[in-house]
Design a protein around this motif. Structure first.
Motif, PDB file in Angstrom:
ATOM      1  N   ASN A 215      38.426 -12.299  31.737  1.00  0.00           N
ATOM      2  CA  ASN A 215      39.774 -10.833  30.410  1.00  0.00           C
ATOM      3  C   ASN A 215      39.773  -9.919  30.151  1.00  0.00           C
ATOM      4  OD1 ASN A 215      40.623 -13.810  30.688  1.00  0.00           O
ATOM      5  ND2 ASN A 215      42.243 -12.836  28.707  1.00  0.00           N
ATOM      6  N   GLN A 216      38.733 -10.712  28.885  1.00  0.00           N
ATOM      7  CA  GLN A 216      38.268  -9.516  27.598  1.00  0.00           C
ATOM      8  C   GLN A 216      36.618  -9.990  27.701  1.00  0.00           C
ATOM      9  OE1 GLN A 216      39.394 -11.133  23.585  1.00  0.00           O
ATOM     10  NE2 GLN A 216      40.115 -13.086  24.992  1.00  0.00           N
TER      11      GLN A 216
ATOM     12  N   ILE B  76      32.659 -10.097  27.014  1.00  0.00           N
ATOM     13  CA  ILE B  76      31.422  -9.964  27.785  1.00  0.00           C
ATOM     14  C   ILE B  76      31.767  -9.661  29.484  1.00  0.00           C
ATOM     15  CG2 ILE B  76      29.246  -9.990  28.092  1.00  0.00           C
ATOM     16  CD1 ILE B  76      29.585 -11.604  25.254  1.00  0.00           C
TER      17      ILE B  76
ATOM     18  N   ARG C 196      42.753 -17.066  32.619  1.00  0.00           N
ATOM     19  CA  ARG C 196      43.597 -18.738  32.174  1.00  0.00           C
ATOM     20  C   ARG C 196      44.990 -18.182  32.172  1.00  0.00           C
ATOM     21  NH1 ARG C 196      41.721 -21.363  26.629  1.00  0.00           N
ATOM     22  NH2 ARG C 196      41.706 -19.541  25.846  1.00  0.00           N
TER      23      ARG C 196
ATOM     24  N   ASP D 145      41.429 -21.355  35.006  1.00  0.00           N
ATOM     25  CA  ASP D 145      41.791 -22.359  34.156  1.00  0.00           C
ATOM     26  C   ASP D 145      40.403 -23.344  33.831  1.00  0.00           C
ATOM     27  OD1 ASP D 145      41.411 -24.375  31.878  1.00  0.00           O
ATOM     28  OD2 ASP D 145      42.999 -23.821  31.525  1.00  0.00           O
ATOM     29  N   VAL D 146      38.979 -23.357  33.555  1.00  0.00           N
ATOM     30  CA  VAL D 146      38.373 -24.298  33.956  1.00  0.00           C
ATOM     31  C   VAL D 146      37.951 -25.831  33.066  1.00  0.00           C
ATOM     32  CG1 VAL D 146      36.197 -22.017  34.040  1.00  0.00           C
ATOM     33  CG2 VAL D 146      35.896 -23.379  31.525  1.00  0.00           C
TER      34      VAL D 146
ATOM     35  N   ASN E 200      31.143 -17.341  33.124  1.00  0.00           N
ATOM     36  CA  ASN E 200      30.958 -17.319  31.251  1.00  0.00           C
ATOM     37  C   ASN E 200      32.138 -17.691  30.747  1.00  0.00           C
ATOM     38  OD1 ASN E 200      30.875 -14.595  29.453  1.00  0.00           O
ATOM     39  ND2 ASN E 200      32.673 -14.124  30.135  1.00  0.00           N
TER      40      ASN E 200
ATOM     41  N   TYR F 232      30.021 -25.289  18.820  1.00  0.00           N
ATOM     42  CA  TYR F 232      29.230 -24.893  19.781  1.00  0.00           C
ATOM     43  C   TYR F 232      27.755 -24.209  20.098  1.00  0.00           C
ATOM     44  CZ  TYR F 232      28.581 -20.054  21.725  1.00  0.00           C
ATOM     45  OH  TYR F 232      28.469 -19.024  22.214  1.00  0.00           O
TER      46      TYR F 232
ATOM     47  N   LYS G  48      26.174 -25.319  23.497  1.00  0.00           N
ATOM     48  CA  LYS G  48      25.188 -23.761  24.850  1.00  0.00           C
ATOM     49  C   LYS G  48      23.686 -25.060  24.461  1.00  0.00           C
ATOM     50  CE  LYS G  48      27.841 -20.902  24.822  1.00  0.00           C
ATOM     51  NZ  LYS G  48      28.720 -20.510  26.188  1.00  0.00           N
TER      52      LYS G  48
ATOM     53  N   THR H 285      27.310 -10.108  19.977  1.00  0.00           N
ATOM     54  CA  THR H 285      27.768  -9.507  20.492  1.00  0.00           C
ATOM     55  C   THR H 285      29.752  -8.852  20.197  1.00  0.00           C
ATOM     56  OG1 THR H 285      26.859  -9.180  22.466  1.00  0.00           O
ATOM     57  CG2 THR H 285      28.733  -8.093  22.864  1.00  0.00           C
TER      58      THR H 285
ATOM     59  N   THR I 114      33.243  -8.709  19.790  1.00  0.00           N
ATOM     60  CA  THR I 114      33.856  -9.863  20.598  1.00  0.00           C
ATOM     61  C   THR I 114      34.928 -10.849  20.035  1.00  0.00           C
ATOM     62  OG1 THR I 114      33.089 -12.329  21.403  1.00  0.00           O
ATOM     63  CG2 THR I 114      32.390  -9.801  23.101  1.00  0.00           C
TER      64      THR I 114
HETATM   65  P1  NAP Z   1      35.554 -13.462  24.476  1.00  0.00           P
HETATM   66  O1  NAP Z   1      35.547 -12.330  24.547  1.00  0.00           O
HETATM   67  O2  NAP Z   1      36.123 -14.470  23.267  1.00  0.00           O
HETATM   68  O3  NAP Z   1      36.247 -14.206  25.929  1.00  0.00           O
HETATM   69  C1  NAP Z   1      35.698 -15.694  26.408  1.00  0.00           C
HETATM   70  C2  NAP Z   1      36.675 -15.526  27.598  1.00  0.00           C
HETATM   71  O4  NAP Z   1      36.766 -16.997  27.743  1.00  0.00           O
HETATM   72  C3  NAP Z   1      37.880 -14.697  27.434  1.00  0.00           C
HETATM   73  O5  NAP Z   1      38.831 -13.951  28.672  1.00  0.00           O
HETATM   74  C4  NAP Z   1      38.848 -16.304  27.419  1.00  0.00           C
HETATM   75  O6  NAP Z   1      40.086 -16.891  27.494  1.00  0.00           O
HETATM   76  C5  NAP Z   1      38.135 -17.491  28.758  1.00  0.00           C
HETATM   77  N1  NAP Z   1      37.988 -18.502  28.516  1.00  0.00           N
HETATM   78  C6  NAP Z   1      38.393 -19.774  27.075  1.00  0.00           C
HETATM   79  N2  NAP Z   1      38.025 -20.513  27.586  1.00  0.00           N
HETATM   80  C7  NAP Z   1      39.145 -20.902  28.793  1.00  0.00           C
HETATM   81  C8  NAP Z   1      39.241 -21.286  30.094  1.00  0.00           C
HETATM   82  N3  NAP Z   1      39.916 -22.672  29.298  1.00  0.00           N
HETATM   83  N4  NAP Z   1      39.612 -21.106  31.373  1.00  0.00           N
HETATM   84  C9  NAP Z   1      39.261 -19.894  31.267  1.00  0.00           C
HETATM   85  N5  NAP Z   1      38.492 -18.931  30.308  1.00  0.00           N
HETATM   86  C10 NAP Z   1      38.368 -18.887  28.967  1.00  0.00           C
HETATM   87  O7  NAP Z   1      34.092 -13.899  23.950  1.00  0.00           O
HETATM   88  P2  NAP Z   1      32.519 -13.522  24.703  1.00  0.00           P
HETATM   89  O8  NAP Z   1      31.973 -12.980  22.941  1.00  0.00           O
HETATM   90  O9  NAP Z   1      32.631 -12.562  25.492  1.00  0.00           O
HETATM   91  O10 NAP Z   1      31.908 -14.111  25.066  1.00  0.00           O
HETATM   92  C11 NAP Z   1      31.810 -14.812  26.500  1.00  0.00           C
HETATM   93  C12 NAP Z   1      30.724 -16.047  26.789  1.00  0.00           C
HETATM   94  O11 NAP Z   1      29.081 -15.052  26.268  1.00  0.00           O
HETATM   95  C13 NAP Z   1      29.934 -17.070  26.189  1.00  0.00           C
HETATM   96  O12 NAP Z   1      30.356 -17.818  27.233  1.00  0.00           O
HETATM   97  C14 NAP Z   1      30.167 -16.837  24.971  1.00  0.00           C
HETATM   98  O13 NAP Z   1      29.319 -17.962  24.503  1.00  0.00           O
HETATM   99  C15 NAP Z   1      28.609 -15.992  25.151  1.00  0.00           C
HETATM  100  N6  NAP Z   1      27.973 -15.418  23.550  1.00  0.00           N
HETATM  101  C16 NAP Z   1      29.083 -14.633  23.679  1.00  0.00           C
HETATM  102  C17 NAP Z   1      28.320 -14.182  21.939  1.00  0.00           C
HETATM  103  C18 NAP Z   1      28.970 -12.914  21.072  1.00  0.00           C
HETATM  104  O14 NAP Z   1      28.040 -12.358  19.986  1.00  0.00           O
HETATM  105  N7  NAP Z   1      29.562 -12.580  21.171  1.00  0.00           N
HETATM  106  C19 NAP Z   1      26.808 -14.895  21.766  1.00  0.00           C
HETATM  107  C20 NAP Z   1      26.454 -15.760  22.420  1.00  0.00           C
HETATM  108  C21 NAP Z   1      26.672 -15.935  23.919  1.00  0.00           C
HETATM  109  P3  NAP Z   1      41.314 -15.514  26.862  1.00  0.00           P
HETATM  110  O15 NAP Z   1      41.711 -14.298  27.128  1.00  0.00           O
HETATM  111  O16 NAP Z   1      42.751 -16.441  27.859  1.00  0.00           O
HETATM  112  O17 NAP Z   1      40.885 -16.659  25.540  1.00  0.00           O
END
Ligand code: NAP
Length: 251
Positions: free
Chosen positions: A13-14, A16, A36, A58-59, A85, A174, A178, A207, A209
């Motif tokens: 929903n938001q 990456i 979720r 919701d995972v 993701n 965190y 991972k 990234t 986010t």
């Molecule tokens: P984000 O914008 O915070 O997105 C995370 C997503 O996961 C949101 O849609 C969130 O939902 C959802 N989520 C959290 N808990 C959940 C649950 N229990 N059930 C279902 N959905 C759930 O973060 P992002 O940066 O795009 O992260 C995406 C992936 O990239 C993650 O695996 C993160 O660890 C990885 N990553 C990110 C970065 C970075 O720099 N951003 C770097 C390395 C890896 P809500 O909107 O409801 O909170």
């Protein structure tokens, strides 16, 4: 059965995940936008376009996962790609708290086990639970792909090197979640050897986010690149790997 290949992206929903959903639609998939909160998933699916559908998922909630799998089977009859993701970076960072203060308060000697459990619940056990629920559908697909969205922050090889510049942020919440996700990726890839299903871990890179309060340096388009590449691997592609858009990463 649905005529187009179907992809499920958790937490789409938001961030990456939303960009991965958009890119997979561009590549001809019908994409299930896991969220979720259903209303946020519906808004995101609308933004992606007519080939996206919201899916409440919701995972950390077994009933939600089971209902999502049943809905995919009943409404589409197939699942070709699963992108795990969804993740959280913490639950205990209070508004205004600096990353350094949070880091200090989550060193292995002092970290709250509730904090470790909460983050592992989403980032590790949630992935295994979704994998288990979706695997019967993935096994029926002609060439299923599973992508676990991980992070270079979890690399034990990198963090064991005293010269590694980001070593100070390796902690039991965190980053270690991972590392554990990487272990699950290898376990899944070994289980599925010989099936044609490929399982790989991707690091999107730092990234911009919500996960990091928009401190990242890459765009979501850049962040989605490696997970999407792995979701689209052909029959000769690898399984059981860890990479970012620049190439292989050490486990
Ligand atoms: P984000 O914008 O915070 O997105 C995370 C997503 O996961 C949101 O849609 C969130 O939902 C959802 N989520 C959290 N808990 C959940 C649950 N229990 N059930 C279902 N959905 C759930 O973060 P992002 O940066 O795009 O992260 C995406 C992936 O990239 C993650 O695996 C993160 O660890 C990885 N990553 C990110 C970065 C970075 O720099 N951003 C770097 C390395 C890896 P809500 O909107 O409801 O909170």
């Amino acid at each position: 059965m649905h005529d187009k290949p179907v992809a499920l992206v958790t937490g789409a929903n938001q961030g990456i995940g939303l960009q991965i959903a958009k890119d997979l639609v561009t590549h001809g998939f019908t994409v299930l936008v896991g969220s979720r909160h259903l209303d946020r998933g519906e808004a995101a699916a609308k933004e992606v376009g007519p080939d996206a559908r919201a899916l409440q998922l919701d995972v950390t909630d077994q009933a939600s996962i089971a209902a999502a799998a049943a809905r995919i089977r009943n409404e589409l009859g197939r699942l070709d790609v699963l992108v795990n993701n969804a993740a959280i970076s913490n639950t205990g960072m209070k508004p205004g708290m600096s990353v350094e203060t949070y880091s200090e308060s989550t060193r292995a000697s002092v970290v709250s086990l509730d904090e470790v459990r909460a983050v592992f619940e989403t980032n590790v056990y949630g992935v295994v639970a979704v994998y288990q629920a979706m695997l019967p559908l993935l096994r029926e697909a002609p060439a299923a792909r599973i992508v676990n969205v991980s992070s270079g922050a979890g690399s034990l090889t990198r963090n064991s090197d005293p010269a590694h510049s980001h070593r100070a942020i390796f902690g039991p919440v965190y980053p270690a979640s991972k590392t554990a996700l990487n272990a699950m990726t290898v376990a899944m890839a070994i289980e599925l050897e010989g099936t044609g299903i490929k399982v790989n871990a991707a690091c999107p890179g730092f990234t911009k986010t919500n996960l990091n309060n928009y401190a990242g340096t890459q765009t979501v388009e850049e962040g989605a690149r490696e997970p999407v590449r792995l979701a689209l691997l052909g029959p000769d592609g690898p399984s059981g790997t860890f990479s970012n858009s620049a190439g292989p990463l050490p486990w």
